[in-house]
Scaffold this motif. Sequence first.
Motif: not given
Length: 113
Positions: A38, A73-76
């Motif tokens: 991430y 969460a939701g991070a590429p």
Amino acid sequence: MSSMLLAGMALPMVALADPPPWAPAHGYRAKQYRYVYYPRHEVYYAPSTQLWFWLDGGGWRVGTSLPTGIVVAGAPGMTVVLGTERPYEANAYVVQRFGGRRHKHHRHHDDDD
């Protein structure tokens, strides 16, 4: 005469065997480790061991969950394959190639609470 012919035609025997297990691995035997990286948080997740690796105060930490201050969460995330079971050892390479924040400190602390 026939024994001389056979002796002259003998081919050397070649043993095809793998190196011993303690020998350094190269090529197809080299161990590879898969992580989800991430870049926004400069955090690694190892699906095979279910461990997270993150930077905390200039040192790397390892644990089964991230601290509450880091939310991915939701991070590429992207899959990276490295030749080490400690992704922070290759962090400079990963950051240069895939982005992220570059840190100068690379101490390591186990934190499996």
